[in-house]
Each structure stands twice: as C-alpha cells, then as structure tokens.
Design an enzyme around this catalytic site. Structure first.
Site, mmCIF file in Angstrom:
data_model
loop_
_atom_site.group_PDB
_atom_site.id
_atom_site.type_symbol
_atom_site.label_atom_id
_atom_site.label_comp_id
_atom_site.label_asym_id
_atom_site.label_seq_id
_atom_site.Cartn_x
_atom_site.Cartn_y
_atom_site.Cartn_z
ATOM 1 N N GLU A 239 0.826 -1.221 0.000
ATOM 2 C CA GLU A 239 0.000 0.000 0.000
ATOM 3 C C GLU A 239 0.855 1.264 0.000
ATOM 4 O OE1 GLU A 239 -3.633 0.365 0.039
ATOM 5 O OE2 GLU A 239 -2.734 2.273 -0.552
ATOM 6 N N ILE B 155 -1.511 7.740 1.528
ATOM 7 C CA ILE B 155 -2.854 7.756 0.918
ATOM 8 C C ILE B 155 -3.306 6.336 0.592
ATOM 9 C CG2 ILE B 155 -4.226 8.597 -1.040
ATOM 10 C CD1 ILE B 155 -2.015 10.702 -1.511
ATOM 11 N N LYS C 63 5.583 4.250 -9.953
ATOM 12 C CA LYS C 63 4.292 4.267 -9.259
ATOM 13 C C LYS C 63 3.133 4.064 -10.243
ATOM 14 C CE LYS C 63 6.027 7.000 -5.376
ATOM 15 N NZ LYS C 63 6.366 8.367 -4.939
HETATM 16 N N1 HSE Z 1 10.750 10.643 -3.291
HETATM 17 C C1 HSE Z 1 9.383 10.249 -3.175
HETATM 18 C C2 HSE Z 1 8.506 11.469 -3.389
HETATM 19 C C3 HSE Z 1 9.150 9.640 -1.809
HETATM 20 O O1 HSE Z 1 9.033 12.585 -3.338
HETATM 21 O O2 HSE Z 1 7.321 11.323 -3.624
HETATM 22 C C4 HSE Z 1 7.830 8.944 -1.666
HETATM 23 O O3 HSE Z 1 7.695 7.880 -2.555
#
Ligand code: HSE
Length: 402
Positions: free
Chosen positions: A131, A138, A207
């Site tokens: 998650e 989130i 992501k």
């Molecule tokens: N470096 C990532 C960001 C950390 O700034 O979103 C969280 O995944």
C-alpha cells in the site's frame, strides 16, 4: 502463512531502519494498545535488521546485523523498508519463500519484480502487500483492489511524486528557481537519495506502473515500457505562461484504459483550474481515479514522509497479521503491450507567437485559442508534434489536462 498458534504475539522484523522503517517502529509503539485491540494480538517488533547501529534510538536493543538470525526466527511478517531492488529483492524472496509475509513501501522493487514476488507469496500462502509504495500515506492500492473492484478503471491521473510537486509549487508560489527548490526538498527529507529518480520522473514511472497493472487487471505494465519526462527543463517563465491561461504545471502520471491498448506515460502537464488536481500543492500527492460506475474520485494526502508512509505500511502489517493473503492478485509474468508513445493522441498546448500558423499546420485536429500565444490542439498524436512545432516556429508545447 507460517503458523502462529503457539505465539503470544505476532513477531515481526523491520528490514531497513531508515526514514520509513523507523516510522513503522514508532507507529506500532505509539498505537500499541489500539493495534492490539484491533488485531486481537500484540504486534511485536522482534528484530530490526540494518547494517548500521542506532545507539540513540529507543529501539537500539532490537537491532541486529545478522539476516540469518531474523529469517531463522519465528517472525510472521517482514517489513521491507530497505529500498532499491538488490538486497531488498533477495530478502523479500527469502522471506516469502519461507511463508513470511512481506509488507513494503518499495516502489522500485514492486514495479520491477512484482509479478515474481506476488507469485512466490501465493505459492507460500502468505502476503506481499505494498500500500505504501504509491502515494505514501494515501490509501489507493487497497481501494483499487477492493472498494472499486466492481468498476472498469478507465483512467488514473496522479500527482504521485511529492518532491517534484513541492519543487513546482515553490517555483510558482515563491518565484525561486529549480535548483533552489530542489535543495529545499532535499533538506526537508522527501527527495530520493538520488534525486534524479524524482526529477526525471522515474519514481512516478514506477508508481504509475503499479497502478496501471492493477487497473489493467494484473496484466503487467513494466516501468521501462512507460515514457517518462521529468521537470528539470521547467522554468519560471513556463509558470507565467501557465498562469496566463488559467493553468498550473504538474508532473502527471497518466493511465487510460484505451480502446485497443492502455495509454500510460509521465509528463509535465498544464493542468486547468477546473481539474481536481489543480489545487494539489507542496509535498502532497493526489490520485484521480475514474471508473465506469464510480465516475471520478480523488485520493489526496501526504505522499511521502516518515509517519504518513509508516501509516500505510502498518495498515498492511495489520492486514497480514489478520491472515488474509487474498490481496495477492496475480500479475502476469510477461509485460503486456501498451500504446507506443508516438501513437498516443494527446491534448497539448502549443506556445507560439503566431497562433494562426499553428491552427493551419494542425489541420485535421480540433484547435482552441486560449490566449494570443496559446493554442490548445486536441488529440494530436505524439509523433506529429515535433513537426508541428518546427513548422510553426512554436516556442514550446506541453500536455494539457482539463
Ligand atoms: N521521493 C518520493 C517522493 C518519496 O518525493 O514522492 C515517496 O515515494
């Protein structure tokens, strides 16, 4: 999952005691009572595995450097907060093969080795839960798998990297330049160790690979299939231009189910005021999900940081502790085809001194004049953009999200 009948508590290990790992220990500690009540048993951190010592930490006595000691013990859950895809990969495979559930915030590992690791978890009847890998604190992975399970997910548009969103917000609001804003993000601790992963769009690429694969019913979309453009070329002048047409600039990670193949990419984008993502500033993340029954919903919150990310990791620990390995939806071993970047039809804003030239050159595409130097060109294929720009002497172009 390994049997826990004989244990008085559910023993777990934290692998990697950095920003997120330390937050996990802290969260489990400060919320011990309520977590015990909710799970019905105590979650006990038995080991913290790290190559470093943490003499100042209240958890110093749990630290070990010996991986065998951890894996040969009675732990039921391993929290992988090492990061990267080398040692984290080895340890994750080792744990899952032993029937030890693994929960993680490691988007690099999930996005590159997810199919294999989920399969190992399934074969050993344990969980691989992630998650925290997207959107920090989130809730987004479980909502996609569970709450929205009855939908075809038609679109995801996300601000999924806090560092770049912070940099862009600072450039816009404070008028500071890119380098100064990056230094601030590093000082605040949310940039990756190598900030290139943030500013070049690699973190967002990982992501959106994870979100796209889930939206695409487990048909795996690997990060290296996804075109990613970062934000290092964005200037303060770009923000003035964006503001003149009622837009802001955000690094958007996009998934669309597409008619034939999915469309997935990461790109700096002019986001119109009317869009839900327009007001998402600073280190915050937001993910707009569109489902054919749901319509649109936006998931918004702290996308990075010790405790917010630990909150999501701990949610997975509780899920694993309650022995529900059902979330290991299969991901295909081979990645599936997505629409080649050149073929993707996009809405773009072209910035040019002579709008009429752009409208003429963009014949066949619907155009809308947004200002005396901004023309919205709708549904243009990426491969046609370069010639449109060179033919018309346009200054620049950018994706557009209404
Ligand atoms: N470096 C990532 C960001 C950390 O700034 O979103 C969280 O995944």
């Amino acid at each position: 999952m390994k049997g826990k009948e004989q244990q008085m508590a559910i023993n777990i290990a934290i692998l990697g005691f950095g920003t997120v790992g330390s937050g996990v220990a802290e969260t489990l500690d400060i919320n011990k009572e309520l977590i015990t009540k909710r799970v019905g048993e105590e979650i006990n951190v038995k080991y913290i595995l790290d190559i470093r010592d943490f003499p100042e930490s209240k958890f110093a006595n749990l630290v070990t450097h010996n991986a065998d000691e951890v894996f040969d013990s009675d732990i039921l859950i391993a929290v992988e907060t090492i990061g990267g895809a080398r040692i984290a990969y080895e340890y994750t495979k080792r744990a899952l093969s032993l029937g030890i559930s693994v929960v993680t915030s490691n988007k690099e590992l999930v996005s590159t080795h997810g199919p294999e690791l989920i399969k190992i978890a399934q074969e050993n009847n344990c969980c691989y839960l992630f998650e925290a890998a997207v959107g920090g604190g989130i809730p987004i992975i479980r909502p996609l798998y569970k709450c929205l399970a009855a939908n075809k997910i038609t679109k995801i548009a996300g601000i999924v990297n806090g560092t770049t969103n912070y940099i862009l917000s600072q450039m816009k609001d404070e008028g500071i330049d890119f380098d100064t804003a990056l230094k601030q993000a590093q000082a605040n601790g949310f940039a990756e160790a190598n900030p290139s992963a943030d500013i070049d769009g690699i973190d967002a690429q990982r992501k959106i690979s994870i979100l796209s694969t889930i939206a695409n019913d487990g048909a795996y979309i690997a990060p290296d299939q996804i075109s990613a453009e970062g934000i290092s070329a964005i200037t303060n002048d770009d923000f003035e231009f964006a503001s003149s047409i009622g837009c802001d600039i955000k690094l958007i990670a996009l998934y669309e189910a597409g008619e034939d193949k999915p469309v997935v990419y990461v790109a700096p984008t002019l986001v119109a005021k009317s869009n839900l993502l327009f007001n998402v500033s600073g280190v915050f993340n937001a993910i707009m999900v569109e489902g054919n029954s749901l319509g649109q919903a936006m998931f918004y919150g702290q996308g990075a940081g010790t405790l917010p990310t630990a909150s999501a990791v701990c949610g997975d620990i509780l899920e694993a502790a309650m022995s529900n390995p059902t979330e290991n939806r299969t991901w295909t071993e081979e990645s599936v085809a997505i629409t080649p970047y050149d073929e993707i039809a996009a809405d773009i804003v072209v910035r040019a001194d002579v709008p009429a030239k752009v409208i003429t050159a963009a014949e066949g595409y619907e155009c809308e004049v947004l200002s005396d130097e901004a023309i919205l060109v709708k549904g243009i294929r990426h491969k046609d953009i370069a010639s449109l720009v060179s033919e018309t002497g346009a200054k620049s172009w950018m994706h557009y999200l209404k």
